[in-house]
Write a protein that holds these residues in place. Structure first.
Motif, PDB file in Angstrom:
ATOM      1  N   CYS A  15     -67.157  96.619  46.306  1.00  0.00           N
ATOM      2  CA  CYS A  15     -66.940  96.738  47.745  1.00  0.00           C
ATOM      3  C   CYS A  15     -68.069  96.083  48.539  1.00  0.00           C
ATOM      4  O   CYS A  15     -67.850  95.506  49.592  1.00  0.00           O
ATOM      5  CB  CYS A  15     -66.793  98.214  48.129  1.00  0.00           C
ATOM      6  N   CYS A  42     -63.197  97.116  43.954  1.00  0.00           N
ATOM      7  CA  CYS A  42     -62.691  97.202  45.323  1.00  0.00           C
ATOM      8  C   CYS A  42     -61.167  97.101  45.306  1.00  0.00           C
ATOM      9  O   CYS A  42     -60.598  96.137  44.813  1.00  0.00           O
ATOM     10  CB  CYS A  42     -63.281  96.062  46.163  1.00  0.00           C
ATOM     11  N   ALA A  43     -60.535  98.132  45.860  1.00  0.00           N
ATOM     12  CA  ALA A  43     -59.068  98.163  45.855  1.00  0.00           C
ATOM     13  C   ALA A  43     -58.493  97.401  47.041  1.00  0.00           C
ATOM     14  O   ALA A  43     -57.274  97.215  47.147  1.00  0.00           O
ATOM     15  CB  ALA A  43     -58.575  99.605  45.867  1.00  0.00           C
ATOM     16  N   GLY A  44     -59.367  96.931  47.942  1.00  0.00           N
ATOM     17  CA  GLY A  44     -58.888  96.202  49.117  1.00  0.00           C
ATOM     18  C   GLY A  44     -58.918  94.699  48.916  1.00  0.00           C
ATOM     19  O   GLY A  44     -58.406  93.947  49.746  1.00  0.00           O
ATOM     20  N   TRP A  96     -65.396 103.124  48.616  1.00  0.00           N
ATOM     21  CA  TRP A  96     -64.098 102.880  49.269  1.00  0.00           C
ATOM     22  C   TRP A  96     -64.088 103.436  50.692  1.00  0.00           C
ATOM     23  O   TRP A  96     -63.448 102.865  51.570  1.00  0.00           O
ATOM     24  CB  TRP A  96     -62.961 103.511  48.443  1.00  0.00           C
ATOM     25  N   CYS A 100     -65.841 100.843  52.806  1.00  0.00           N
ATOM     26  CA  CYS A 100     -65.474  99.431  52.641  1.00  0.00           C
ATOM     27  C   CYS A 100     -64.357  99.045  53.623  1.00  0.00           C
ATOM     28  O   CYS A 100     -63.273  99.632  53.612  1.00  0.00           O
ATOM     29  CB  CYS A 100     -65.018  99.192  51.206  1.00  0.00           C
ATOM     30  N   CYS A 130     -61.093  98.111  51.746  1.00  0.00           N
ATOM     31  CA  CYS A 130     -60.362  99.278  51.199  1.00  0.00           C
ATOM     32  C   CYS A 130     -59.691 100.055  52.332  1.00  0.00           C
ATOM     33  O   CYS A 130     -58.542 100.497  52.203  1.00  0.00           O
ATOM     34  CB  CYS A 130     -61.313 100.182  50.413  1.00  0.00           C
TER      35      CYS A 130
HETATM   36 ZN   LIG Z   1     -63.513  97.992  48.759  1.00  0.00          ZN
END
Ligand SMILES: [Zn+2]
Length: 469
Positions: free
Chosen positions: A204, A223-225, A261, A264, A267
């Motif tokens: 992130c 980072c899930a974004g 997260w 971020c 995210c």
């Molecule tokens: Zn992230």
């Protein structure tokens, strides 16, 4: 009369009277549709040995029983099949690496007690051990840590290594010959420091992340974004799928702190765009992206129980329960999901015998009282984590006989369970382990006295606390 000493104990034994000499030349094996896939009937009498198996795999199991019967055995008819479909052991080759040769010894031992799954933990904070041709940096950069400091076990100097595709295939093939499926674990989105070291842009913060030198739960996770995260994950998974034919792929999901997260922007934007109410749900969304990817390739995911926290994870996953106070795994199973039991307090074989005596492992009932349909618990699995284990000898000392107790539970969960008898039979069985090259813990260490248990557990946790402070 002489009884037979076999692990796991067969479900039904009929003694036919007298003894017979086992002559492998006079062995007749037939496969029959009338039996279940893993079911076999073995008759040993004056006329020789006859095996009837539901498949070649079942015939293999009958032969494992035969090997344990010895050269001269009572005349018997054995009717046998496993209690659970999934009977596994998990090996952590991240914290410490075990050679292909030594791993094969574990596989031989697992096969001899009719286990059918090797769960291979290959990625974590302390190293990335899968060579991916699509993303070579993951292993080239992510497999080496500067030193090792696991508290009680410190090693100076770089530590690293990874498995090539050929080496992993060698393990897969070796297992397949013994009817064992290898389920590889690529642990995401947490426990990803090693991968982030190779791809810092996937964190992130986008800053440098070190391959970790000690154990713990680390805040830098994938980072899930960032769309590139899934690109990299899918590329590595594509390589994994080419190496491992298993229907199930383990994608971890344990111990993923949400601090990064929460801060971020990418995210947070993802959550807004996808209508996700919190960071836990974001992990559920992330897991589902990977599950969907696996589905397109005809595969399914296994996840650790923390993955259920979001409540949105796809019902097709199999949950591996290790520590689950809220019993989300039980709820999941009762809603039609599949569950593997690897209970921390009973099945984690890296903890001292003082904390987890053999009898405690053996007597554990893997089907929770609140489970409505027993068949939703598809199996049992004994993990061995290797923060504190840096030699094969030590690994075997911790793993055996406990992993064998889990194998017996996997096979005869409701019938013939008897801890004292199991321990007696294990003495005979250890000859097979010795031939493989495995030395188990000696009997005097299996079940320490209460005093020993308390002092050993206290000294163990004092070590852990010193390490964490
Ligand atoms: Zn992230």
């Amino acid at each position: 009369m002489k009884r037979i000493d076999v692990i796991p104990m067969p479900n039904k034994i009929t003694y036919l009277g007298g003894e017979t000499k086992i002559n492998p030349e006079k062995l007749a094996a037939t496969v029959s549709d009338s039996l279940e896939q893993e079911e076999y009937v073995l008759t040993a009498d004056k006329n020789g040995v006859q095996i009837l198996g539901g498949s070649e795999k079942a015939v293999f199991y009958a032969k494992q029983t035969l090997l344990q019967l010895g050269e001269v055995c009572p005349c018997v008819k054995i009717e046998d099949k496993p209690a659970f479909a999934h009977r596994g052991f998990m090996l952590d080759t991240v914290r410490h690496i075990f050679s292909v040769e030594d791993t094969k010894k574990l596989i031989d031992a697992a096969a001899s007690v009719k286990m059918n799954v090797m769960h291979w933990h290959l990625t974590d904070d302390q190293g990335f051990r899968i060579y991916s041709s699509r993303r070579p940096d993951a292993a080239l950069k992510g497999s080496v840590r500067k030193s090792s400091d696991f508290g009680r076990l410190k090693e100076s100097g770089e530590y690293g290594g990874y498995f090539t595709a050929d080496e992993m295939k060698e393990i897969v093939d070796y297992c397949a010959e013994r009817y064992i499926t290898v389920i590889p674990e690529f642990d995401i989105p947490g426990h990803s420091s090693a991968l982030l070291h190779a791809f810092p842009q996937l964190s992130c913060k986008g800053e440098e992340v070190e391959v970790k030198t000690s154990q713990g739960i680390y805040e830098d996770i994938l980072c899930a974004g960032n769309d590139e995260t899934l690109d990299v994950v899918f590329d590595i998974l594509s390589d994994i799928l080419e190496i491992f034919p298993s229907e199930y792929i383990h994608i971890g999901g344990d111990e993923a702190p949400k601090a990064r997260w929460k801060e971020c922007p990418h995210c947070q934007e993802r959550m807004k765009k996808e209508g996700l109410k919190d960071e836990e749900t974001l992990q559920g969304w992330f897991t589902n992206q990977v599950v969907e990817f696996l589905k397109t390739k005809g595969r399914k995911a296994v996840v650790w129980n923390e993955s259920l926290k979001s409540g949105v994870v796809d019902g097709s996953v199999t949950v591996q329960m290790w520590m689950d106070k809220k019993k989300l795994s039980v709820d999941f199973a009762n809603d039609g999901g599949r569950m593997i039991n690897s209970d921390f307090f009973h099945y984690y074989c890296d903890y001292p015998y003082g904390m987890t005596p053999l009898i405690k492992t053996y007597n554990y009932n893997p089907v929770d009282k609140k489970i409505k349909d027993k068949s939703s618990v598809i199996g049992v699995e004994a993990p061995i984590w290797t923060e504190y284990i840096n030699s094969f000898e030590h690994l075997c000392h911790m793993f055996f006989p406990r992993v064998t107790a889990v194998a017996e539970t996997g096979w005869t969960y409701e019938t013939n369970k008897n801890a004292a008898d199991f321990q007696r039979r294990f003495m005979a069985y250890s000859d097979i382990l010795k031939k493989i090259g495995i030395i188990p813990a000696p009997p005097e260490e299996w079940n320490p006295s209460l005093f020993d248990r308390l002092t050993k557990t206290v000294s163990f946790f004092t070590g852990v606390m010193k390490r964490n402070n």
